[in-house]
Design an enzyme around this catalytic site. Structure first.
Site, PDB file in Angstrom:
ATOM      1  N   ILE A 160      71.522  71.613   2.404  1.00  0.00           N
ATOM      2  CA  ILE A 160      72.215  71.050   3.552  1.00  0.00           C
ATOM      3  C   ILE A 160      73.657  71.550   3.492  1.00  0.00           C
ATOM      4  O   ILE A 160      74.152  71.907   2.424  1.00  0.00           O
ATOM      5  CB  ILE A 160      72.152  69.506   3.598  1.00  0.00           C
ATOM      6  N   ASP A 161      74.312  71.600   4.638  1.00  0.00           N
ATOM      7  CA  ASP A 161      75.659  72.162   4.716  1.00  0.00           C
ATOM      8  C   ASP A 161      76.632  71.420   3.810  1.00  0.00           C
ATOM      9  O   ASP A 161      76.454  70.237   3.505  1.00  0.00           O
ATOM     10  CB  ASP A 161      76.172  72.100   6.154  1.00  0.00           C
TER      11      ASP A 161
END
EC number: 5.4.99.-
Length: 328
Positions: A160-161
């Site tokens: 995930i970012d």
């Protein structure tokens, strides 16, 4: 640039001579479709596992050649050039265990679910060599992580970012890794995200079915691409409306890069705090997009039973919601 990686081929003799002190060289012809793209943006797209600052330093140090000559980061590609690049092998990075506090949501002999905080990078890369989730996992798990993704990404099966918070699953062995990877590939994993977006969404729910690919105008971004994009589907549901914003749940049917950020922007409701895909100003001091991976559910690789793990909203998100509720 093509979605497929270019093949590793020997560079021209003159390029090898210029870069020989730095090791092997990767070389390819720039596609005509990439004409007009800045060199540093093009490299950041091609080598998305590295930070842009790291790649810019390579260019500045003369380790990137265009038609056998060094250029600057702001060089605009014309298409058809021969690009030669030397990057240190990943093994040169020192990936060491670090006593980083981790919020463990669930753990057994096969899987570990972690609540990733805002600002933490998932795995090391040049420019992000320490302080990552992997560094903390190596300290917590020792050698008990799957090795399929190599020494830089042990146990990592999805990401995930950096500025997205929430639940992420890590695999402790190759059996678990392969099992979870298959579920990711066939889109059978439950993934629910929670976001605050600009504007008031009038409908209670909806589905965005728009293919996503690399932006043709800014290679650092993803975009809706009807012709060449990959299938991307996001189901959203309104949870709460504020004066100028909406709190939504987004459930992924597919998992493309930046999918929620691109899809919500496409319906004119970009994520609050998203400086990449959102152009609207916000009076709040935020670190990136207001996005939280709240629910992750999958079939356990050993028991065959469905396992769902939830991560509570982070404190900054709750404070922001209280502020929005008090807006007049």
């Amino acid at each position: 640039m093509s979605e497929e990686r270019k093949q590793w081929i020997p560079a021209a003799d003159s390029s090898v001579e210029l870069l020989s002190s730095y090791g092997d060289v990767e070389s390819w012809d720039v596609d005509i479709a990439d004409a007009g793209v800045r060199l540093d943006a093009y490299l950041a797209d091609y080598y998305d596992q590295y930070s842009r600052s790291f790649l810019q330093k390579l260019v500045k140090d003369g380790k990137v050649l265009v038609d056998n000559r060094p250029v600057k980061n702001n060089y605009r590609l014309t298409g058809g050039e021969v690009l030669c690049v030397q990057i240190p092998q990943p093994e040169q990075l020192d990936v060491s265990p670090e006593p980083i506090p981790l919020e463990i949501l669930y753990e057994d002999e096969d899987l570990i679910f972690v609540n990733k905080p805002k600002g933490m990078v998932v795995h090391p890369a040049p420019g992000h060599s320490g302080g990552t989730l992997v560094n903390g996992l190596l300290y917590h798990c020792g050698s008990s992580l799957s090795g399929i993704n190599g020494v830089l990404r042990p146990g990592i099966v999805h990401r995930i970012d950096m500025d997205t918070t929430g639940v992420l699953v890590v695999c402790k062995n190759d059996l678990a890794h392969n099992h979870v990877a298959r579920q990711l590939a066939d889109h059978s994993i439950t993934r629910k995200y929670y976001a605050i977006v600009h504007g008031v969404i009038t409908e209670d729910s909806g589905t965005i079915n728009q293919p996503i690919g690399r932006s043709r105008t800014n290679r650092m971004k993803m975009a809706i691409d009807i012709m060449n994009g990959k299938r991307a589907v996001t189901h959203y549901r309104v949870l709460e409306r504020y004066k100028d914003y909406t709190y939504v749940e987004c459930q992924l049917e597919t998992g493309r890069t930046h999918q929620i950020r691109v899809h919500m922007t496409s319906i004119n409701h970009p994520l609050l705090g998203d400086e990449v895909y959102g152009s609207r100003k916000t009076p709040f001091h935020l670190q990136g997009q207001t996005l939280h991976a709240g629910v992750l559910g999958l079939i356990h690789p050993r028991t065959g039973e469905y396992l769902e793990v939830c991560a509570e909203l982070p404190e900054y998100f709750l404070r922001l919601q209280n502020s929005l509720r008090n807006q007049k």
